[in-house]
Design a protein around this motif. Structure first.
Motif, PDB file in Angstrom:
ATOM      1  N   MET A 242       0.847  -1.191   0.000  1.00  0.00           N
ATOM      2  CA  MET A 242       0.000   0.000   0.000  1.00  0.00           C
ATOM      3  C   MET A 242       0.886   1.246   0.000  1.00  0.00           C
ATOM      4  O   MET A 242       1.876   1.311   0.710  1.00  0.00           O
ATOM      5  N   THR A 243       0.541   2.234  -0.819  1.00  0.00           N
ATOM      6  CA  THR A 243       1.309   3.465  -0.862  1.00  0.00           C
ATOM      7  C   THR A 243       1.142   4.244   0.435  1.00  0.00           C
ATOM      8  O   THR A 243       0.222   3.998   1.206  1.00  0.00           O
ATOM      9  N   HIS A 244       2.034   5.195   0.659  1.00  0.00           N
ATOM     10  CA  HIS A 244       2.031   5.938   1.921  1.00  0.00           C
ATOM     11  C   HIS A 244       0.999   7.059   1.900  1.00  0.00           C
ATOM     12  O   HIS A 244       1.337   8.242   1.914  1.00  0.00           O
ATOM     13  N   LEU A 245      -0.265   6.673   1.916  1.00  0.00           N
ATOM     14  CA  LEU A 245      -1.356   7.639   1.838  1.00  0.00           C
ATOM     15  C   LEU A 245      -1.460   8.516   3.074  1.00  0.00           C
ATOM     16  O   LEU A 245      -2.001   9.615   3.006  1.00  0.00           O
ATOM     17  N   VAL A 246      -0.992   8.012   4.217  1.00  0.00           N
ATOM     18  CA  VAL A 246      -1.108   8.786   5.459  1.00  0.00           C
ATOM     19  C   VAL A 246       0.279   9.121   6.024  1.00  0.00           C
ATOM     20  O   VAL A 246       0.452   9.231   7.245  1.00  0.00           O
ATOM     21  N   GLU A 247       1.243   9.279   5.152  1.00  0.00           N
ATOM     22  CA  GLU A 247       2.607   9.621   5.564  1.00  0.00           C
ATOM     23  C   GLU A 247       2.608  10.884   6.436  1.00  0.00           C
ATOM     24  O   GLU A 247       2.016  11.903   6.070  1.00  0.00           O
ATOM     25  N   GLY A 248       3.261  10.789   7.590  1.00  0.00           N
ATOM     26  CA  GLY A 248       3.378  11.941   8.477  1.00  0.00           C
ATOM     27  C   GLY A 248       2.182  12.195   9.369  1.00  0.00           C
ATOM     28  O   GLY A 248       2.215  13.101  10.202  1.00  0.00           O
ATOM     29  N   LYS A 249       1.116  11.416   9.236  1.00  0.00           N
ATOM     30  CA  LYS A 249      -0.066  11.609  10.070  1.00  0.00           C
ATOM     31  C   LYS A 249       0.033  10.757  11.336  1.00  0.00           C
ATOM     32  O   LYS A 249       0.838   9.822  11.417  1.00  0.00           O
ATOM     33  N   ALA A 250      -0.790  11.089  12.314  1.00  0.00           N
ATOM     34  CA  ALA A 250      -0.819  10.341  13.571  1.00  0.00           C
ATOM     35  C   ALA A 250      -2.245  10.270  14.074  1.00  0.00           C
ATOM     36  O   ALA A 250      -3.029  11.202  13.897  1.00  0.00           O
ATOM     37  N   GLY A 251      -2.572   9.153  14.710  1.00  0.00           N
ATOM     38  CA  GLY A 251      -3.930   9.013  15.214  1.00  0.00           C
ATOM     39  C   GLY A 251      -4.106   7.758  16.038  1.00  0.00           C
ATOM     40  O   GLY A 251      -3.134   7.103  16.431  1.00  0.00           O
ATOM     41  N   LEU A 252      -5.354   7.397  16.287  1.00  0.00           N
ATOM     42  CA  LEU A 252      -5.665   6.278  17.175  1.00  0.00           C
ATOM     43  C   LEU A 252      -6.639   5.301  16.527  1.00  0.00           C
ATOM     44  O   LEU A 252      -7.410   5.659  15.630  1.00  0.00           O
ATOM     45  N   VAL A 253      -6.579   4.066  17.006  1.00  0.00           N
ATOM     46  CA  VAL A 253      -7.510   3.009  16.583  1.00  0.00           C
ATOM     47  C   VAL A 253      -8.000   2.299  17.831  1.00  0.00           C
ATOM     48  O   VAL A 253      -7.196   1.783  18.620  1.00  0.00           O
ATOM     49  N   THR A 254      -9.310   2.257  18.051  1.00  0.00           N
ATOM     50  CA  THR A 254      -9.856   1.507  19.177  1.00  0.00           C
ATOM     51  C   THR A 254     -10.245   0.101  18.720  1.00  0.00           C
ATOM     52  O   THR A 254     -10.493  -0.136  17.547  1.00  0.00           O
ATOM     53  N   GLY A 255     -10.272  -0.822  19.670  1.00  0.00           N
ATOM     54  CA  GLY A 255     -10.563  -2.208  19.314  1.00  0.00           C
ATOM     55  C   GLY A 255      -9.514  -2.772  18.386  1.00  0.00           C
ATOM     56  O   GLY A 255      -9.811  -3.571  17.490  1.00  0.00           O
ATOM     57  N   ALA A 256      -8.240  -2.372  18.623  1.00  0.00           N
ATOM     58  CA  ALA A 256      -7.160  -2.706  17.682  1.00  0.00           C
ATOM     59  C   ALA A 256      -6.426  -3.988  18.053  1.00  0.00           C
ATOM     60  O   ALA A 256      -5.396  -4.299  17.464  1.00  0.00           O
ATOM     61  N   GLY A 257      -6.967  -4.743  18.997  1.00  0.00           N
ATOM     62  CA  GLY A 257      -6.298  -5.965  19.409  1.00  0.00           C
ATOM     63  C   GLY A 257      -6.493  -7.142  18.488  1.00  0.00           C
ATOM     64  O   GLY A 257      -5.752  -8.133  18.562  1.00  0.00           O
ATOM     65  N   SER A 258      -7.473  -7.075  17.592  1.00  0.00           N
ATOM     66  CA  SER A 258      -7.731  -8.193  16.691  1.00  0.00           C
ATOM     67  C   SER A 258      -8.617  -7.732  15.533  1.00  0.00           C
ATOM     68  O   SER A 258      -9.090  -6.591  15.518  1.00  0.00           O
ATOM     69  N   GLY A 259      -8.842  -8.624  14.596  1.00  0.00           N
ATOM     70  CA  GLY A 259      -9.807  -8.404  13.525  1.00  0.00           C
ATOM     71  C   GLY A 259      -9.593  -7.147  12.723  1.00  0.00           C
ATOM     72  O   GLY A 259      -8.472  -6.802  12.335  1.00  0.00           O
ATOM     73  N   ILE A 260     -10.701  -6.436  12.471  1.00  0.00           N
ATOM     74  CA  ILE A 260     -10.673  -5.236  11.652  1.00  0.00           C
ATOM     75  C   ILE A 260      -9.812  -4.150  12.287  1.00  0.00           C
ATOM     76  O   ILE A 260      -9.080  -3.437  11.599  1.00  0.00           O
ATOM     77  N   GLY A 261      -9.872  -4.020  13.615  1.00  0.00           N
ATOM     78  CA  GLY A 261      -9.074  -3.010  14.302  1.00  0.00           C
ATOM     79  C   GLY A 261      -7.593  -3.244  14.124  1.00  0.00           C
ATOM     80  O   GLY A 261      -6.839  -2.315  13.806  1.00  0.00           O
ATOM     81  N   ARG A 262      -7.147  -4.490  14.314  1.00  0.00           N
ATOM     82  CA  ARG A 262      -5.724  -4.799  14.141  1.00  0.00           C
ATOM     83  C   ARG A 262      -5.294  -4.593  12.694  1.00  0.00           C
ATOM     84  O   ARG A 262      -4.252  -3.978  12.434  1.00  0.00           O
ATOM     85  N   ALA A 263      -6.078  -5.093  11.757  1.00  0.00           N
ATOM     86  CA  ALA A 263      -5.730  -4.950  10.340  1.00  0.00           C
ATOM     87  C   ALA A 263      -5.642  -3.483   9.944  1.00  0.00           C
ATOM     88  O   ALA A 263      -4.766  -3.086   9.166  1.00  0.00           O
ATOM     89  N   SER A 264      -6.529  -2.658  10.495  1.00  0.00           N
ATOM     90  CA  SER A 264      -6.528  -1.235  10.165  1.00  0.00           C
ATOM     91  C   SER A 264      -5.331  -0.521  10.784  1.00  0.00           C
ATOM     92  O   SER A 264      -4.711   0.332  10.151  1.00  0.00           O
ATOM     93  N   ALA A 265      -4.992  -0.870  12.032  1.00  0.00           N
ATOM     94  CA  ALA A 265      -3.821  -0.280  12.667  1.00  0.00           C
ATOM     95  C   ALA A 265      -2.563  -0.622  11.877  1.00  0.00           C
ATOM     96  O   ALA A 265      -1.698   0.241  11.649  1.00  0.00           O
ATOM     97  N   LEU A 266      -2.447  -1.865  11.443  1.00  0.00           N
ATOM     98  CA  LEU A 266      -1.301  -2.288  10.641  1.00  0.00           C
ATOM     99  C   LEU A 266      -1.263  -1.552   9.305  1.00  0.00           C
ATOM    100  O   LEU A 266      -0.201  -1.108   8.854  1.00  0.00           O
ATOM    101  N   ALA A 267      -2.423  -1.411   8.679  1.00  0.00           N
ATOM    102  CA  ALA A 267      -2.484  -0.743   7.376  1.00  0.00           C
ATOM    103  C   ALA A 267      -2.130   0.733   7.496  1.00  0.00           C
ATOM    104  O   ALA A 267      -1.407   1.288   6.666  1.00  0.00           O
ATOM    105  N   LEU A 268      -2.639   1.388   8.531  1.00  0.00           N
ATOM    106  CA  LEU A 268      -2.329   2.803   8.741  1.00  0.00           C
ATOM    107  C   LEU A 268      -0.841   2.998   9.001  1.00  0.00           C
ATOM    108  O   LEU A 268      -0.213   3.906   8.450  1.00  0.00           O
TER     109      LEU A 268
END
Length: 255
Positions: free
Chosen positions: A1-27
């Protein structure tokens, strides 16, 4: 995946598994610093380690999103750690209980609404304040296909996820003037641990019924949901706000 959010910072809740984990990894792999949050410290810590092993940046903050003071602390911790809050993915939630409304007790109703809907209000309340102060940002709330169409015998969950869409649209209208975008993700049947466990505990007929209801005849992968979250958090979607985006293999197309 290209660096679409390069330099950004934020949070993900429910990031311990499933969609939350996959999204945290992708971000993180797309260039962002990520505050990983979950009520399960072990699972959340594992997500952080996966991100760090990939050479990316992440911290962990334990949060029960049904508790307002903990949500406020999470947002504060993210801004303190990274100096800003460019995005937030409010993903934590729970399944409902499949039963007719006249068989559901009030405690079950209260629990589902608290975890799935009231928690999103708490998250929005503090995230919007932080983003308003800094001049903009992007928020994604997890709704569901069940937030866009009815599901038999799933009243509390249906109500909570429809409510998430309503809050999303309201926030998009109220805060667009401050450079803040608010959208909802509406996942369909996704190959999360919870879904795969349901497959293992049910019959082949159950599995076939689920797959046959999806035009693409396949479960959505958590990484597919994560890719959608990255796009919604990025400047590539800078004029997209107030939508509920189905990522469901076409399941809602015929509803």
């Amino acid at each position: 995946m290209t660096h679409l959010v390069e330099g950004k910072a934020g949070l993900v809740t429910g990031a311990g598994s499933g969609i939350g984990r996959a999204s945290a990894l992708a971000l993180a792999s797309s260039g962002a610093k990520v505050m990983v949050s979950d009520i399960d410290e072990t699972a959340g810590g594992e997500t952080v380690e996966l991100i760090r092993e990939a050479g990316c940046t992440a911290e962990f903050f334990r949060c029960n999103v049904a508790e307002e003071t903990q949500v406020a602390a999470l947002v504060d911790a993210t801004v303190t750690a990274f100096g800003k809050l460019d995005f937030a993915f409010n993903n934590a939630g729970m399944n409902g209980v499949f039963a007719p409304l006249d068989e559901i007790d009030s405690a079950t109703w209260d629990r589902v609404i608290s975890v799935n809907l009231t928690s999103v209000f708490y998250c929005l309340k503090y995230e919007l304040a932080a983003m308003k102060k800094q001049g903009g940002g992007s928020i994604v709330n997890t709704s569901s296909g069940a937030g866009l169409t009815g599901i038999f015998n799933n009243g509390p969950y249906n109500a909570s996820k429809f409510g998430v869409v309503g809050l999303t649209r309201n926030a998009a209208m109220d805060y667009g003037q401050f450079g803040i975008r608010v959208n909802a993700l509406a996942p369909g049947s996704t190959a999360t641990p919870m879904m795969m466990n349901a497959f293992e505990q049910n019959t082949e007929e159950f599995k076939a019924q689920i797959l046959n209801s999806i035009p693409m005849r396949s479960l959505v992968e958590p990484a597919d949901q994560g890719a959608a979250v990255v796009w919604l958090c990025s400047d590539a979607s800078k004029m997209v706000s107030g939508i509920a985006l189905p990522v469901d293999g076409g399941w809602l197309a015929g509803k």
